[in-house]
Design an enzyme around this catalytic site. Structure first.
Site, PDB file in Angstrom:
ATOM      1  CD  GLU A  16      -3.097  -0.671   0.100  1.00 11.49           C
ATOM      2  OE1 GLU A  16      -3.443   0.519  -0.050  1.00 11.49           O
ATOM      3  OE2 GLU A  16      -3.564  -1.607  -0.584  1.00 11.49           O
ATOM      4  CB  SER A  71     -45.197 -34.338  32.140  1.00 10.15           C
ATOM      5  OG  SER A  71     -46.540 -34.700  31.877  1.00 10.15           O
TER       6      SER A  71
END
Length: 741
Positions: free
Chosen positions: A153, A419
């Site tokens: 870069e 249950s």
């Protein structure tokens, strides 16, 4: 010297003349200085004139003619144009600079806060925040990362002053020769200035402001500081800002541990984060990484041997975005943070109670169960939560795949427990004097307009409460809830940890009020820990990046919610569910375990909640749209998944018994009010006190529990009074064996 003869013509010499601007010769005697007479011009003629023109041409050629003339004129005009260009650029800089705020007010914007969420052993569970990762100091990163970024870069990063004229010229030449935009001339400092202060639009004003800001950054900060700011803020695709977020996103590791090849992939992303993402196109990402490696070699950062090693590595393939059950935990943490510390305005570190090894095992177990049997049983989703005796959540899985659905079915979905709610009914009965050896008559029961039935539509006559709970008999649970009173059952459930609102009616015995899996599971924990409330929690501590503690939980001294004797009796009963009842598939080798199955109407939901002396775990299977599964009961798929998870969770641990299950003698109650059907609780037959036709649930198989219309409903109907109509075979009970009956 002899005098000239009169009348003789004398030819003047060339030295006696000079040329004026028109090429005419002027007699030397005619020249004047100051304000004398006007000079007389004499046109050149004859041989002397021709010689004069020749000399003039010679002098012209010597002073600027030939090949050097155009070069000098070009240089002259370049200087002129350069001066005017500099004036123009200066004017633009002054104009656009004047439109910016005063430099004294410039400051680096705060990086969006990151929340680092840690497991109990310090490993990272996830990062949350706009950036997706924490900021790292330059020295904490893998050295390959800054080298790779500089090489590809901004090769002269450490030598330029914020703007690189050579790099800009090179980029312009490359773009002109290629006919398209190939290279950019911006330095890392310019890119940082753009990311920090400016919009992404491409205008002359923005470019000028970018340059001015780059100069300011270079003057105010060191090169290393600028590079660190850049690497911690730049976008790497896939919602990852900064190298730490990108490393964890693509490689599932910290930027501290990134190798050369991975660093090259990250640096390569900066050109086109979305297009070159390894999650989207691994081959394109790898090709760009090869370019980065070549640039690093040219700059002398790496050797040919290192290049060869890096290039031989397999292209990195990213996992699915935000995949992993741990992200359900991260979402839970983020939901709870504002209530604990308010708005998140700075980087935070959150220590959780999560054991990542258990988290991964829970995820694997549920995924395997659904992959193997989910299709044929029409079960598409599952959830699991596991907590210890203090209520600390050790593992939580909110669904089959976080990448597909982020909805947390463990903590946010509320469903009927079936249950699996019955232990609270039995615990309430024990609190009013019933015992595990109390006997009730399993026979058809009518409560108002509701007649609950057992899952197999059979009746067993007189049974102990232990047998009734082990086999999930609905008729006994209905009798007990009326003996205790529905409001008292609701109060006990709230006391143990259920926060959801529940309806205090008879059908609560069969789990018709909706609760979340987290609160249901945590409400079982008092049976495991000896009777203390286990408030479910996942956050242990919240601190800032500098170590300041903002919050620390206070669940170390929980209140007692059950008498130890009641806990002991409940554990004896619930152990039987696994040894002799509906939860046999959940039995563990070596470890004593207890729990309860639960199945809702038409097999819409199936649950198993159970515990050892170490962990309490709840498992749910079902479908998000509420569609029925193919006869999936709590004792089937959920019990098997619970077993597999708990076996893994207890590997390497020394087995220990449940609280109060050793050396306990059975206790019997006398004068049970409905043991033989002779007595009824107050209001037992009041139709106004109960729902018209509640949805009834069962622990093994869910059926429509409503009785056919036309049966008498006037007055009380003793549950034992119609027992002879069932046709069920009467079984010898433990009570009869002990009493000789």
């Amino acid at each position: 010297m002899a005098s000239r003869k009169s009348g003789q013509r004398i030819e003047p010499s060339f030295s006696d003349y000079e040329e004026d601007d028109d090429g005419l010769r002027v007699d030397a005697s005619d020249r004047v200085s100051g304000g004398g007479r006007k000079a007389k011009r004499t046109p050149p003629s004859g041989k002397g004139g021709r010689q004069t023109r020749g000399r003039r041409a010679g002098r012209a050629g010597g002073s600027g003619g030939g090949l050097f003339g155009p070069v000098r004129r070009l240089a002259y005009w370049c200087v002129v144009l350069g001066i005017w260009g500099a004036i123009g650029v200066g004017g633009l800089v002054l104009y656009y600079g004047a439109r910016m705020p005063s430099a004294t007010s410039w400051s680096i914007p705060e990086r969006p806060p990151n929340v680092k969420i840690l497991a109990v052993n310090g490993d990272i569970v996830a990062n949350r925040g706009a950036t997706g990762g924490e900021a790292l100091a330059l020295e904490d990163m893998s050295p390959y990362i800054p080298q790779a970024v500089i090489a590809i870069e901004d090769r002269r990063f450490y030598s330029h002053f914020g703007v690189d004229p050579l790099g800009l010229a090179r980029a312009m030449l490359t773009n002109l020769t290629s006919g398209r935009m190939v290279q950019g001339g911006s330095t890392l400092t310019q890119q940082l200035a753009k990311n920090l202060f400016l919009s992404p639009e491409r205008t002359l004003e923005r470019k000028v402001q970018e340059v001015l800001l780059a100069f300011w950054l270079e003057q105010k900060y060191t090169k290393d500081q600028i590079l660190a700011m850049y690497l911690n803020r730049v976008f790497f695709g896939s919602n990852a800002y900064g190298v730490e977020a990108a490393s964890r996103r693509y490689f599932n590791k910290s930027a501290r541990d990134v190798n050369l090849g991975e660093a090259a992939v990250l640096a390569g992303l900066l050109k086109a984060p979305s297009r070159l993402s390894p999650a989207r196109d691994p081959e394109a990402a790898e090709a760009r990484a090869q370019v980065v490696l070549g640039a690093m070699r040219e700059e002398g950062f790496i050797s040919d041997a290192e290049i060869k090693t890096a290039m031989s590595q397999t292209p990195t393939r990213a996992k699915s975005f935000w995949s992993g059950a741990e992200h359900y935990v991260a979402d839970m943490v983020m939901d709870q943070l504002p209530g604990m510390i308010g708005e998140v305005s700075q980087d935070l570190i959150v220590d959780t109670t999560i054991d990542l090894s258990l988290e991964k095992k829970a995820e694997e177990v549920l995924a395997a169960s659904l992959d193997e049997e989910g299709g044929k049983l029409n079960a598409s989703q599952a959830a699991l939560v596991s907590i210890d005796g203090t209520g600390a959540i050790r593992a939580l899985v909110g669904g089959r795949d976080y990448a597909e659905s982020q909805f947390d079915r463990a903590s946010k979905a509320k469903r009927q427990p079936g249950s699996a709610f019955k232990p609270f009914v039995y615990a309430a009965a024990l609190e009013i004097g019933r015992t595990p050896m109390s006997v009730r008559n399993d026979a058809p029961v009518r409560i108002g307009n509701w007649t609950p039935e057992n899952y197999d539509q059979k009746y067993r006559g007189e049974v102990t409460l232990t047998d009734a709970l082990a086999n999930s008999l609905n008729t006994i649970a209905a009798q007990l809830v009326m003996e205790v009173g529905p409001p008292n059952v609701v109060k006990l459930a709230h006391r143990l940890g259920i926060d959801s609102e529940m309806q205090a009616n008879a059908s609560i015995a069969l789990g018709t009020s909706e609760v979340s899996l987290v609160e249901l599971t945590s409400s079982y924990a008092p049976f495991m820990n000896g009777g203390f409330k286990a408030t479910p929690h996942v956050i242990r501590r919240i601190s800032t990046a500098d170590g300041t503690v903002l919050y620390e939980n206070t669940y170390d001294n929980p209140p007692r919610v059950l008498d130890p004797a009641i806990v002991s009796e409940m554990n004896q009963m619930l152990v039987r569910v696994l040894t002799d009842g509906t939860g046999k598939k959940a039995r563990l080798p070596d470890w004593e375990a207890a729990g309860k199955t639960g199945t809702t109407q038409s097999f819409r939901d199936a649950l198993f909640v159970g515990y050892t002396s170490n962990l309490t775990t709840g498992v749910w299977f079902g479908n998000d749209d509420g569609k029925s599964m193919k006869k999936v009961t709590g004792g089937g798929l959920p019990a098997r998944a619970w077993h597999d998870f708990m076996v893994a969770a207890h590997e390497g641990l020394s087995p220990s018994p449940l609280f109060g299950t050793t050396g306990i003698q059975p206790v019997f109650d006398e004068g049970s009010p409905v043991a033989g059907g002779e007595a009824l609780p107050d209001g037992f037959g009041d139709p106004a006190a109960f729902p018209e036709r509640p949805i009834a649930m069962d622990g093994a198989i869910a059926v429509d529990q409503s009785r056919p219309a036309g049966e008498p409903t006037d007055g009380p109907v003793p549950p034992a009074g119609v027992g002879e109509t069932t046709g069920a075979t009467r079984r010898t009970t433990l009570f009869e064996l002990l009493t000789g009956g």
